[in-house]
Write an enzyme that holds these catalytic residues in place. Sequence first.
Site, PDB file in Angstrom:
ATOM      1  N   LYS A   1       0.820  -1.195   0.000  1.00  0.00           N
ATOM      2  CA  LYS A   1       0.000   0.000   0.000  1.00  0.00           C
ATOM      3  C   LYS A   1       0.860   1.253   0.000  1.00  0.00           C
ATOM      4  O   LYS A   1       0.379   2.355  -0.248  1.00  0.00           O
ATOM      5  CB  LYS A   1      -0.864   0.035   1.289  1.00  0.00           C
ATOM      6  CG  LYS A   1      -1.696  -1.169   1.542  1.00  0.00           C
ATOM      7  CD  LYS A   1      -2.328  -1.073   2.950  1.00  0.00           C
ATOM      8  CE  LYS A   1      -2.720  -2.425   3.426  1.00  0.00           C
ATOM      9  NZ  LYS A   1      -3.077  -2.442   4.845  1.00  0.00           N
TER      10      LYS A   1
ATOM     11  N   ASP B   1      14.625  -0.384   0.147  1.00  0.00           N
ATOM     12  CA  ASP B   1      15.308  -0.574   1.419  1.00  0.00           C
ATOM     13  C   ASP B   1      16.318  -1.711   1.256  1.00  0.00           C
ATOM     14  O   ASP B   1      17.366  -1.527   0.666  1.00  0.00           O
ATOM     15  CB  ASP B   1      14.233  -0.865   2.476  1.00  0.00           C
ATOM     16  CG  ASP B   1      14.740  -0.856   3.899  1.00  0.00           C
ATOM     17  OD1 ASP B   1      15.605  -0.024   4.216  1.00  0.00           O
ATOM     18  OD2 ASP B   1      14.271  -1.677   4.704  1.00  0.00           O
TER      19      ASP B   1
HETATM   20  P1  IMP Z   1      12.626  -4.266   1.213  1.00  0.00           P
HETATM   21  O1  IMP Z   1      13.289  -3.328   0.210  1.00  0.00           O
HETATM   22  O2  IMP Z   1      12.338  -5.623   0.665  1.00  0.00           O
HETATM   23  O3  IMP Z   1      13.405  -4.315   2.494  1.00  0.00           O
HETATM   24  O4  IMP Z   1      11.183  -3.741   1.621  1.00  0.00           O
HETATM   25  C1  IMP Z   1      10.806  -2.486   1.391  1.00  0.00           C
HETATM   26  C2  IMP Z   1       9.476  -2.257   2.068  1.00  0.00           C
HETATM   27  O5  IMP Z   1       9.642  -2.154   3.478  1.00  0.00           O
HETATM   28  C3  IMP Z   1       8.923  -0.946   1.605  1.00  0.00           C
HETATM   29  O6  IMP Z   1       8.082  -1.105   0.486  1.00  0.00           O
HETATM   30  C4  IMP Z   1       8.218  -0.420   2.820  1.00  0.00           C
HETATM   31  O7  IMP Z   1       6.875  -0.862   2.834  1.00  0.00           O
HETATM   32  C5  IMP Z   1       8.950  -1.022   3.990  1.00  0.00           C
HETATM   33  N1  IMP Z   1       9.916  -0.048   4.562  1.00  0.00           N
HETATM   34  C6  IMP Z   1      11.252  -0.064   4.453  1.00  0.00           C
HETATM   35  N2  IMP Z   1      11.815   0.982   5.094  1.00  0.00           N
HETATM   36  C7  IMP Z   1      10.790   1.689   5.613  1.00  0.00           C
HETATM   37  C8  IMP Z   1      10.716   2.923   6.393  1.00  0.00           C
HETATM   38  O8  IMP Z   1      11.700   3.585   6.743  1.00  0.00           O
HETATM   39  N3  IMP Z   1       9.459   3.313   6.744  1.00  0.00           N
HETATM   40  C9  IMP Z   1       8.334   2.643   6.401  1.00  0.00           C
HETATM   41  N4  IMP Z   1       8.361   1.515   5.661  1.00  0.00           N
HETATM   42  C10 IMP Z   1       9.574   1.038   5.285  1.00  0.00           C
HETATM   43 MG    MG Z   2       5.650  -1.326   1.065  1.00  0.00          MG
END
Ligand code: IMP
Ligand code: MG
Length: 183
Positions: free
Chosen positions: A45, A105
């Site tokens: 979302k 991230d």
């Molecule tokens: P990743 O890149 O697989 O670790 O996941 C990324 C997801 O984690 C993003 O789409 C966000 O929903 C969530 N996320 C990562 N960092 C943050 C943050 O600082 N605040 C809020 N959600 C985050």
């Molecule tokens: Mg997300």
Amino acid sequence: MSDLHADVKDILLTEDQIRDIIERLGKQITEDYKDKNLLLVSVLKGSVVFMADLMRAINLPCRIDFMSVSSYGSGTKTSGVVKIEKDLDLELEGYDLLIVEDILDSGLTLSYILELLSARNPKSIKICAFLDKPERRIAKDISADYIGAVVPDEFVVGYGLDYDEKYRNLPYLGVLKSEVYGG
Ligand code: IMP
Ligand code: MG
């Protein structure tokens, strides 16, 4: 406390700064996709607010679609294996896909989505992330083609991003006061 804004410690990006970011990205994407068949894919979302603004800053005929994923894995550890909760409605053949994400991230989720959607033979596939947190990257081969802003390794909320499903409706990007995380 019923005031949403009272939980915010610092503002990292103001509404004005976000408006400038959207305008810059919109212009760039409009230029790059003028002879293409653009399909914007929003990952729910977190990217809804960004998507809603970005699509209106793109001066081209384009289509939009949404998908929702959740990550498998024990506890808080992201395994990088994601389950599709809601798949796209459209077939991807012939489209120039632009995946719209809230934040890049660890990169594990996007890495999986990229592999999954590439297998459906779109004409091209690129990533547009509102935020990039490069210090946290685990999937080293993942980078965004369009980035709104680079943020430090801090948990950020607002403009679609949540903490415990809340704060998505903050119109700016902020960091919460430490006591908010206490429970
Ligand atoms: P990743 O890149 O697989 O670790 O996941 C990324 C997801 O984690 C993003 O789409 C966000 O929903 C969530 N996320 C990562 N960092 C943050 C943050 O600082 N605040 C809020 N959600 C985050
Ligand atoms: Mg997300």
